[in-house]
Design an enzyme around this catalytic site. Structure first.
Site, PDB file in Angstrom:
ATOM      1  N   ARG A 140       0.866  -1.247   0.062  1.00 32.91           N
ATOM      2  CA  ARG A 140      -0.142   0.019   0.050  1.00 32.91           C
ATOM      3  C   ARG A 140       0.887   1.044  -0.066  1.00 32.91           C
ATOM      4  O   ARG A 140       0.453   2.244  -0.610  1.00 32.91           O
ATOM      5  CB  ARG A 140      -1.161   0.079   1.406  1.00 32.91           C
ATOM      6  CG  ARG A 140      -2.036   1.232   1.196  1.00 32.91           C
ATOM      7  CD  ARG A 140      -3.101   0.948   2.252  1.00 32.91           C
ATOM      8  NE  ARG A 140      -2.493   1.079   3.724  1.00 32.91           N
ATOM      9  CZ  ARG A 140      -3.353   0.904   4.716  1.00 32.91           C
ATOM     10  NH1 ARG A 140      -4.495   0.891   4.421  1.00 32.91           N
ATOM     11  NH2 ARG A 140      -2.672   1.091   5.879  1.00 32.91           N
TER      12      ARG A 140
ATOM     13  N   GLU B 271     -16.492   6.230   6.543  1.00 37.45           N
ATOM     14  CA  GLU B 271     -15.825   5.647   7.423  1.00 37.45           C
ATOM     15  C   GLU B 271     -15.959   6.659   8.716  1.00 37.45           C
ATOM     16  O   GLU B 271     -16.582   7.685   8.833  1.00 37.45           O
ATOM     17  CB  GLU B 271     -14.209   5.477   7.030  1.00 37.45           C
ATOM     18  CG  GLU B 271     -13.648   6.907   6.564  1.00 37.45           C
ATOM     19  CD  GLU B 271     -12.162   6.666   6.055  1.00 37.45           C
ATOM     20  OE1 GLU B 271     -11.751   5.550   5.870  1.00 37.45           O
ATOM     21  OE2 GLU B 271     -11.528   7.692   5.860  1.00 37.45           O
TER      22      GLU B 271
ATOM     23  N   LYS C  34      -2.968   7.280   1.769  1.00 37.01           N
ATOM     24  CA  LYS C  34      -2.635   7.613   3.093  1.00 37.01           C
ATOM     25  C   LYS C  34      -1.572   8.714   3.232  1.00 37.01           C
ATOM     26  O   LYS C  34      -0.719   8.620   3.690  1.00 37.01           O
ATOM     27  CB  LYS C  34      -2.306   6.381   4.021  1.00 37.01           C
ATOM     28  CG  LYS C  34      -3.234   5.488   4.442  1.00 37.01           C
ATOM     29  CD  LYS C  34      -3.070   4.225   5.263  1.00 37.01           C
ATOM     30  CE  LYS C  34      -2.494   4.772   6.659  1.00 37.01           C
ATOM     31  NZ  LYS C  34      -3.584   5.126   7.438  1.00 37.01           N
TER      32      LYS C  34
END
Length: 288
Positions: free
Chosen positions: A50, A182, A149
């Protein structure tokens, strides 16, 4: 405490970056939160994949290979002296000038911290967490990709501030369509009539590593599970609810705003998933 900084372990007091780093000036960088349990780094390969995918998307040059960074993560965890802990791996764009152009930064900066972390009171893992619905909407997926992220967490921070000021530990974030995305630092799952549901990443959710593990557990345990677009009504009518995240791990949720969710206690499906998750963390991972 030892910090891994650009290739070597240094004392915490020596772990310094420049004020001209674009990570500081613009939040231009990426990070991974990684857990280790029983001297094993959990899902290290997934985290590395990731991280490098995010770097590729941002055209952020990685000065180390996956193998080198994986070794550095294990080295930092070992140097912490902890058997169980949390790792923060950060890659910034590096030192540039005060202008916005990221290509003026000559080399990315990488540092790794291994320490303890506790997001919530330990009692919530037994009694359940209370959420509020934030008025802060999750960034639209077609503007800021939720799969990255990024070091820029302003959207999440504003929602967290709202939660804390209302006396809650966590907030549910909706997207621009009013559907569930989320929470500020966690993915959300609900259970309804024996089936586990979680929002698709296209609704603004991060493709969380712990989220993936839970979906794997459901397949393994033959628990029906699927991605589904949900709104606040869906959550309030859930039989069970829980959050997942590397730092948070798996947290039961028993209340949203003024609504009690299900029985108001940890449900049987949630308990089954949590038990299997804890078993995996203790017996799998990359040893150091």
């Amino acid at each position: 405490m030892k910090i891994w900084l650009d290739g070597k372990l240094v004392e915490q007091e020596e772990a310094k970056t420049s004020v001209f780093d674009h990570g500081t000036l613009y939040g231009d960088g990426i990070f991974e939160g990684i857990r280790f349990y029983n001297r094993r780094v959990f899902r290290l390969e997934d985290h590395m994949d990731r991280l490098f995918n995010c770097a590729h998307y941002l055209l952020l040059d990685m000065p180390y290979s996956k193998e080198e960074l994986s070794k550095a993560v294990c080295e930092t965890a070992a140097a912490s002296g902890l058997d169980d802990g949390y790792i923060r791996l950060v890659v910034t764009r590096g030192i540039g000038n005060l202008g916005l152009n990221p290509f003026n930064c000559k080399r990315s900066c990488v540092y790794i911290i291994a320490d303890k972390i506790s997001l919530y009171d330990p009692a919530v893992y037994e009694n359940g967490l209370s959420l509020i619905t934030s008025s802060i909407r999750r960034n639209r997926p077609d503007t800021i990709c939720p799969q990255v992220k990024s070091l820029n967490y302003l959207n999440n921070i504003l929602a967290k501030v709202e939660a804390v000021r209302q006396g809650a530990a966590e907030a549910l974030m909706l997207n621009d369509q009013g559907n569930v995305a989320e929470c500020t630092g966690d993915n959300i799952f609900i259970v309804k009539d024996g089936t586990v549901y979680t929002p698709p990443v296209t609704d603004g959710a991060l493709d969380g590593i712990t989220r993936r593990v839970v979906l794997e557990i459901c397949r393994e345990q033959q628990i029906p599970a699927e991605e589904k677009t949900m709104n606040r009504f869906t959550v309030t009518c859930a039989d069970e609810c829980f959050l997942t995240g590397t730092a948070a791990e798996c947290v039961p949720v028993t209340k949203l705003d003024s609504y009690e969710l299900g029985s108001g206690k940890i449900g049987p499906v949630t308990a089954r998933i949590l038990a299997r998750f804890q078993e995996l963390t203790q017996h799998t991972g990359t040893e150091f």
